[in-house]
Write a protein that holds these residues in place. Structure first.
Motif, short mmCIF file in Angstrom:
data_model
loop_
_atom_site.label_atom_id
_atom_site.label_comp_id
_atom_site.label_asym_id
_atom_site.label_seq_id
_atom_site.Cartn_x
_atom_site.Cartn_y
_atom_site.Cartn_z
N TYR A 1 -2.55 5.00 1.23
CA TYR A 1 -2.92 5.16 2.63
C TYR A 1 -1.72 4.82 3.51
O TYR A 1 -0.82 4.09 3.11
CB TYR A 1 -4.09 4.23 2.98
N ALA B 1 -8.32 2.49 11.05
CA ALA B 1 -7.77 3.24 9.92
C ALA B 1 -7.17 2.34 8.85
O ALA B 1 -6.96 2.76 7.71
CB ALA B 1 -6.71 4.22 10.43
N SER B 2 -6.89 1.09 9.21
CA SER B 2 -6.28 0.16 8.26
C SER B 2 -7.30 -0.60 7.42
O SER B 2 -6.94 -1.25 6.43
CB SER B 2 -5.39 -0.84 9.00
N ILE B 3 -8.55 -0.56 7.82
CA ILE B 3 -9.57 -1.40 7.18
C ILE B 3 -9.76 -1.06 5.70
O ILE B 3 -9.89 -1.95 4.85
CB ILE B 3 -10.91 -1.30 7.94
N LYS B 4 -9.77 0.23 5.37
CA LYS B 4 -10.01 0.64 3.99
C LYS B 4 -9.01 0.00 3.03
O LYS B 4 -9.39 -0.59 2.02
CB LYS B 4 -9.92 2.17 3.89
N ALA B 5 -7.73 0.13 3.33
CA ALA B 5 -6.71 -0.44 2.47
C ALA B 5 -6.82 -1.96 2.44
O ALA B 5 -6.61 -2.59 1.39
CB ALA B 5 -5.32 -0.02 2.95
N GLU C 1 -10.16 -7.07 -2.38
CA GLU C 1 -10.89 -7.03 -3.65
C GLU C 1 -9.99 -7.41 -4.82
O GLU C 1 -10.45 -7.94 -5.83
CB GLU C 1 -11.46 -5.63 -3.88
N TRP D 1 2.34 -2.17 4.80
CA TRP D 1 2.34 -0.72 5.00
C TRP D 1 3.74 -0.14 4.83
O TRP D 1 4.72 -0.72 5.31
CB TRP D 1 1.84 -0.37 6.40
N GLU E 1 0.83 -1.20 0.00
CA GLU E 1 0.00 0.00 0.00
C GLU E 1 0.87 1.25 0.00
O GLU E 1 1.68 1.45 0.90
CB GLU E 1 -0.91 0.00 1.24
N ARG F 1 -0.48 3.73 7.70
CA ARG F 1 -0.94 3.17 8.97
C ARG F 1 -0.54 4.05 10.15
O ARG F 1 -1.29 4.20 11.11
CB ARG F 1 -0.36 1.76 9.16
N GLU G 1 -9.54 -3.75 2.73
CA GLU G 1 -10.67 -4.11 1.89
C GLU G 1 -10.31 -4.02 0.41
O GLU G 1 -10.66 -4.88 -0.40
CB GLU G 1 -11.86 -3.19 2.19
N LEU G 2 -9.60 -2.95 0.05
CA LEU G 2 -9.20 -2.77 -1.35
C LEU G 2 -8.25 -3.87 -1.79
O LEU G 2 -8.34 -4.38 -2.91
CB LEU G 2 -8.53 -1.39 -1.52
#
Length: 359
Positions: A184, A203-207, A213, A221, A181, A186, A209-210
């Motif tokens: 974003y 704060a780490s969840i978004k990255a 996917e 990080w 990543e 950490r 999830e991406l």
């Protein structure tokens, strides 16, 4: 020493029949440990009570300003049926460091360990018997003042819950694919990267999830200033074996000082490896891969213990590691550490602590 009052559950839960289907953090034991903090009085009313919801006002501080910390530990059942912990003093001291940063009153190391031993003891029948399974222990503290002012709370609750758990990753010990990543971040200097607080993970969840996917298991990080140097992977520390040497990020404020990380470094040094704790640029990792020098990569953490990595993806470039197989050193570290934890290998380090029957 804590004076722990015990109220036993009158209706015990049915324990899982198939320990191969425990999952992680889905099932909880019969009891929980609680202790309160009041400014001017300190920590008080240590007790073990039946596991149940906590009644909290909607204006409880933790819901709004996230003043809380937690730890992650395990209890292991050995071949002779006894139960033991792994380096609980390290978790207790890290808990204190997290508390200092979040303006939460410290819990003495000896009290923390006593509380953990007590809850594990009363629910020792929940410690799995099957190979590889363990009792995951989650101590946490949160602010429970009621009100919407932004300031340190004057009241806190210390709670410990336990969960019989199997392998952390569905893939088991199979090597995983990691997405690097670089948008974003950490953590950054001066913030809370070295603590175990929920905000770091939220704060780490978004990255994460991406990355999922895109078919990756975890996120690697980079540092929060230059977005250049490797730091952590997901909820674990990470190590790189490059040309015979071991590299890992230093714990200088933005990286969590993992207990498993610390233990593995000690083992590596005992085995004669040079361990370099410092800055390692992701570009240098990819270059090492191109030159055939990136020999092994693995994450380390309480839940997963050791998680081998078979692929790193950064800016469209892919580093393939070890032909997609577990490295020899990674396997040896996993076998050695879990061997000590489950009592299959002699503990020459004094890392394990027996949980004696008391309650």
């Amino acid at each position: 020493m804590l004076n722990i009052k015990v109220v036993r559950s009158k209706q015990l839960k049915e324990k899982p029949q198939d320990e191969t289907k425990l999952g992680f953090g889905k099932i909880f034991t019969d009891h929980m440990f609680l202790m309160d903090y009041t400014e001017g009085e300190g920590w008080h009313d240590a007790r073990i009570v039946p596991y149940a919801p906590l009644p909290l006002d909607p204006a409880t501080v933790v819901f709004h300003y996230a003043q809380e910390i937690f730890e992650g530990m395990k209890a292991y059942r050995t071949a002779d049926g006894s139960v033991q912990l792994f380096r609980p003093d390290c978790n207790a001291k890290r808990f204190q460091d997290s508390a200092d940063r979040l303006c939460i009153p410290r819990i003495p190391v000896e009290d923390y360990i006593q509380a953990v031993k007590a809850i594990v003891d009363i629910d020792r029948d929940w410690v799995p018997h099957s190979d590889g399974a363990s009792l995951y222990i989650r101590p946490f503290v949160f602010a429970n003042d009621v009100g919407l002012g932004v300031h340190a709370s004057k009241h806190y609750i210390f709670c410990i819950i336990c969960s019989p758990s199997g392998a952390y990753y569905a893939e088991g010990l199979d090597p995983v694919r990691i997405y690097v990543e670089d948008e974003y971040i950490r953590a950054a200097p001066g913030l809370t990267g070295f603590t175990k607080c929920g905000g770091n993970y939220a704060a780490s969840i978004k990255a994460g999830e991406l990355a999922e996917e895109k078919g990756f298991s975890q996120v690697l990080w980079l540092d929060g200033v230059e977005k250049k140097y490797v730091e952590e992977v997901g909820s674990m520390n990470i190590m790189f074996k490059i040309d015979g040497k071991i590299y890992t990020a230093a714990c200088t404020g933005t990286v969590l000082p993992g207990v498993t990380r610390r233990s593995i470094i000690e083992l590596l040094k005992d085995w004669g490896y040079e361990v370099i704790e410092g800055k390692l640029a992701i570009a240098d990792v990819m270059k090492a891969s191109e030159e055939g020098k990136l020999e092994e990569v693995f994450g380390t953490g309480t839940a997963a213990v050791v998680s081998p990595v078979k692929e790193l993806d950064w800016e469209g470039k892919v580093a393939y590691i070890g032909g997609g197989k577990i490295g020899e050193l990674t396997q040896k570290l996993y076998d050695t550490l879990t061997g000590i934890q489950w009592g299959k290998l002699p503990d020459t380090k004094g890392w394990t602590v027996k949980v004696e029957k008391q309650l």
